[in-house]
Design a protein around this motif. Structure first.
Motif, PDB file in Angstrom:
ATOM      1  N   LEU A 102     -64.305  -5.872  29.801  1.00 12.91           N
ATOM      2  CA  LEU A 102     -62.812  -5.334  29.455  1.00 12.91           C
ATOM      3  C   LEU A 102     -62.222  -4.997  30.681  1.00 12.91           C
ATOM      4  O   LEU A 102     -60.989  -4.350  30.621  1.00 12.91           O
ATOM      5  CB  LEU A 102     -62.873  -4.099  28.496  1.00 12.91           C
ATOM      6  N   ILE A 103     -62.649  -5.121  31.730  1.00 15.32           N
ATOM      7  CA  ILE A 103     -61.809  -4.875  32.967  1.00 15.32           C
ATOM      8  C   ILE A 103     -60.828  -6.104  33.311  1.00 15.32           C
ATOM      9  O   ILE A 103     -60.990  -7.257  33.606  1.00 15.32           O
ATOM     10  CB  ILE A 103     -62.538  -4.872  34.269  1.00 15.32           C
ATOM     11  N   ILE A 109     -55.437  -0.593  36.493  1.00 16.27           N
ATOM     12  CA  ILE A 109     -54.287   0.397  36.937  1.00 16.27           C
ATOM     13  C   ILE A 109     -54.102   1.773  36.134  1.00 16.27           C
ATOM     14  O   ILE A 109     -53.922   2.667  36.671  1.00 16.27           O
ATOM     15  CB  ILE A 109     -53.073  -0.598  36.900  1.00 16.27           C
ATOM     16  N   SER A 110     -54.355   1.496  34.782  1.00 18.42           N
ATOM     17  CA  SER A 110     -54.343   2.555  33.977  1.00 18.42           C
ATOM     18  C   SER A 110     -55.280   3.532  33.983  1.00 18.42           C
ATOM     19  O   SER A 110     -55.183   4.892  34.377  1.00 18.42           O
ATOM     20  CB  SER A 110     -54.262   2.078  32.194  1.00 18.42           C
ATOM     21  N   LEU A 111     -56.860   3.110  34.437  1.00 17.53           N
ATOM     22  CA  LEU A 111     -57.730   3.977  34.847  1.00 17.53           C
ATOM     23  C   LEU A 111     -57.521   4.904  36.026  1.00 17.53           C
ATOM     24  O   LEU A 111     -57.832   5.803  36.350  1.00 17.53           O
ATOM     25  CB  LEU A 111     -59.105   3.033  35.062  1.00 17.53           C
ATOM     26  N   ARG A 112     -56.715   3.944  37.222  1.00 15.18           N
ATOM     27  CA  ARG A 112     -56.536   4.582  38.240  1.00 15.18           C
ATOM     28  C   ARG A 112     -55.577   5.820  38.086  1.00 15.18           C
ATOM     29  O   ARG A 112     -55.565   6.795  38.791  1.00 15.18           O
ATOM     30  CB  ARG A 112     -56.129   3.555  39.336  1.00 15.18           C
ATOM     31  N   GLU A 113     -54.758   5.307  37.608  1.00 13.52           N
ATOM     32  CA  GLU A 113     -53.399   6.365  37.159  1.00 13.52           C
ATOM     33  C   GLU A 113     -53.791   7.698  36.734  1.00 13.52           C
ATOM     34  O   GLU A 113     -53.218   8.534  36.662  1.00 13.52           O
ATOM     35  CB  GLU A 113     -52.444   5.613  36.240  1.00 13.52           C
ATOM     36  N   LEU A 150     -61.023  -4.099  40.465  1.00 15.81           N
ATOM     37  CA  LEU A 150     -61.158  -2.697  40.723  1.00 15.81           C
ATOM     38  C   LEU A 150     -60.905  -2.475  42.208  1.00 15.81           C
ATOM     39  O   LEU A 150     -60.177  -1.451  42.478  1.00 15.81           O
ATOM     40  CB  LEU A 150     -62.644  -2.310  40.340  1.00 15.81           C
ATOM     41  N   GLN A 151     -61.289  -3.351  43.196  1.00 24.89           N
ATOM     42  CA  GLN A 151     -60.902  -2.969  44.558  1.00 24.89           C
ATOM     43  C   GLN A 151     -59.545  -3.037  44.996  1.00 24.89           C
ATOM     44  O   GLN A 151     -58.838  -2.283  45.615  1.00 24.89           O
ATOM     45  CB  GLN A 151     -61.885  -3.947  45.456  1.00 24.89           C
ATOM     46  N   GLU A 152     -59.109  -3.994  44.279  1.00 25.88           N
ATOM     47  CA  GLU A 152     -57.451  -4.255  44.619  1.00 25.88           C
ATOM     48  C   GLU A 152     -56.596  -3.307  43.760  1.00 25.88           C
ATOM     49  O   GLU A 152     -55.563  -3.313  44.350  1.00 25.88           O
ATOM     50  CB  GLU A 152     -57.338  -5.974  43.852  1.00 25.88           C
ATOM     51  N   THR A 153     -57.190  -2.673  42.987  1.00 29.03           N
ATOM     52  CA  THR A 153     -56.241  -1.591  42.307  1.00 29.03           C
ATOM     53  C   THR A 153     -56.611  -0.210  42.916  1.00 29.03           C
ATOM     54  O   THR A 153     -56.188   0.827  42.180  1.00 29.03           O
ATOM     55  CB  THR A 153     -56.292  -1.561  40.677  1.00 29.03           C
ATOM     56  N   GLY A 154     -57.442  -0.096  43.843  1.00 26.55           N
ATOM     57  CA  GLY A 154     -57.527   1.200  44.549  1.00 26.55           C
ATOM     58  C   GLY A 154     -58.818   1.995  44.138  1.00 26.55           C
ATOM     59  O   GLY A 154     -58.865   3.164  44.179  1.00 26.55           O
ATOM     60  N   ILE A 155     -59.873   1.196  43.109  1.00 24.03           N
ATOM     61  CA  ILE A 155     -61.136   2.297  42.527  1.00 24.03           C
ATOM     62  C   ILE A 155     -62.298   1.637  43.205  1.00 24.03           C
ATOM     63  O   ILE A 155     -62.638   0.535  43.539  1.00 24.03           O
ATOM     64  CB  ILE A 155     -60.980   1.872  41.009  1.00 24.03           C
ATOM     65  N   ASN A 156     -63.031   2.854  43.843  1.00 24.38           N
ATOM     66  CA  ASN A 156     -64.067   2.676  44.494  1.00 24.38           C
ATOM     67  C   ASN A 156     -65.234   2.045  43.429  1.00 24.38           C
ATOM     68  O   ASN A 156     -65.307   2.288  42.472  1.00 24.38           O
ATOM     69  CB  ASN A 156     -64.777   3.918  44.902  1.00 24.38           C
ATOM     70  N   THR A 157     -65.750   1.037  43.830  1.00 26.46           N
ATOM     71  CA  THR A 157     -66.683   0.106  43.320  1.00 26.46           C
ATOM     72  C   THR A 157     -68.131   0.651  43.604  1.00 26.46           C
ATOM     73  O   THR A 157     -68.751   0.907  44.823  1.00 26.46           O
ATOM     74  CB  THR A 157     -66.517  -1.330  43.529  1.00 26.46           C
TER      75      THR A 157
END
Length: 354
Positions: A102-103, A109-113, A150-157
């Motif tokens: 579902l990513i 972006i919503s997860l990061r925000e 995830l990487q492009e939206t700023g979330i650590n993988t």
């Protein structure tokens, strides 16, 4: 913040048992708890009550706390974004242990925000092996796609690998793959023979076989670190401590307190797991109920559960209780329980002679 004066505590919270995959080693399916989890998921009112209970508990303990929301696939739980925001607004570090399905950019972006710190996915081998283990053709490519988003939206993988004889041949190759992808953290854990994984007991590595593999992995980690790699390679398995002792890398502290737990298995120490129906385990991979939320408070379960207090009696652990690493390792009681149905039994993959 003085980290030395604060304890760490982690809650692994399975928001749902619903999942799009059919993994060969799944800890959920084939367990007695599975049907009840599917049919009796906690609603939003109970979820927020438990979350606030956890927040108040770790504040009282003055602990550095984190929550890993997982499942099943936690993104199938529509309240996930609200729960993340409540947790992060109250100073908790939040991660997701999930699926790639579902990513997409909007979701990421919503997860990061809402404050998500990291997202863990699984790569259990190269494409053919991974897809077979995960029970879905295209799962491998889907995972690589999700990592990129995830990487492009700023979330650590984070990438986790569940090790058995089926995919041991791919472990070094996956280590190099995640380094090439620029994954933040990589680690692996051994197959635990519970749930669907109970049918895979014969695929567990033998003790000396496992030790030899750890040596190869250690050499690969050293080689990659020497050339400068971004990925941090974890040492989740406590048997690394035994290998490090044998290699002279680890030495016990001179002022060792024989009553103090320094490291090793987190059961009864700094970890709890909540299932989708509110059942509480000491560890998700050790399927023994120790309490129920929101009926009981988290603090009461952690401090007063008779079963959890029994698990804390590490001097009753067979083989480990005679080992100099008792307060630094203790192997994996979940693997021991899966093999022998007794959490005091020796870790079947520990190679140290009694």
């Amino acid at each position: 913040m003085n980290f030395k004066s604060k304890p760490f505590f982690t809650l692994q919270w399975h928001l749902t048992a619903n999942c799009q995959n059919s993994c060969a080693h799944c800890y959920l399916r084939e367990e007695a708890s599975y049907k009840n989890e599917i049919e009796n998921e906690l609603g939003f009112k109970d979820l927020t009550a438990v979350l606030h209970d956890f927040i108040e508990t770790v504040k009282e303990w003055n602990a550095i706390a984190s929550i890993n929301f997982t499942g099943g696939d936690p993104l199938l739980k529509k309240e996930i974004f609200q729960l993340i925001k409540i947790a992060t607004d109250n100073g908790l570090r939040v991660g997701i242990l999930g699926n790639p399905n579902l990513i997409n950019y909007k979701t990421a972006i919503s997860l990061r925000e809402n404050g998500l710190a990291q997202y863990q996915l699984s790569i259990d081998g190269l494409e053919k092996t991974h897809d077979e283990i995960r029970g879905r053709i295209g799962s491998f490519k889907d995972t690589l796609r999700a990592i990129k988003i995830l990487q492009e939206t700023g979330i650590n993988t984070v990438v986790m690998f569940t090790l058995s004889r089926v995919n041991a041949k791919d472990l070094i190759k996956v280590i190099n793959l995640v380094n090439k992808l620029g994954v933040s953290i990589f680690d692996f854990a051994r197959l635990v023979p519970i749930g669907s994984g109970a049918q895979l007991k014969t695929l567990m590595l033998e003790p000396q076989e496992y030790r030899s593999l750890l040596l190869k992995v250690l050499e690969e980690y050293k080689k990659l670190n020497e050339i400068g790699c971004y990925t941090r390679f974890g040492r989740k398995d406590h048997l690394w401590k035994l290998l490090y002792l044998e290699l002279g890398i680890f030495r016990k502290p001179i002022d060792e307190n024989s009553e103090l737990i320094y490291d090793g298995c987190a059961i009864g120490n700094k970890l709890l797991t909540i299932l989708a129906d509110g059942t509480v385990y000491a560890c998700r991979r050790l399927p023994v109920e120790i309490g129920k939320v929101p009926k009981q408070k988290i603090k009461d379960i952690f401090l007063n559960s008779a079963i959890l207090n029994e698990m804390r009696e590490i001097n009753k652990m067979k083989k480990c209780n005679k080992c100099e690493l008792l307060r630094f390792c203790r192997g994996c009681p979940a693997v021991a329980y899966g093999e022998y149905k007794n959490f005091y039994s020796p870790d079947p993959q520990c190679w140290k002679l009694p």
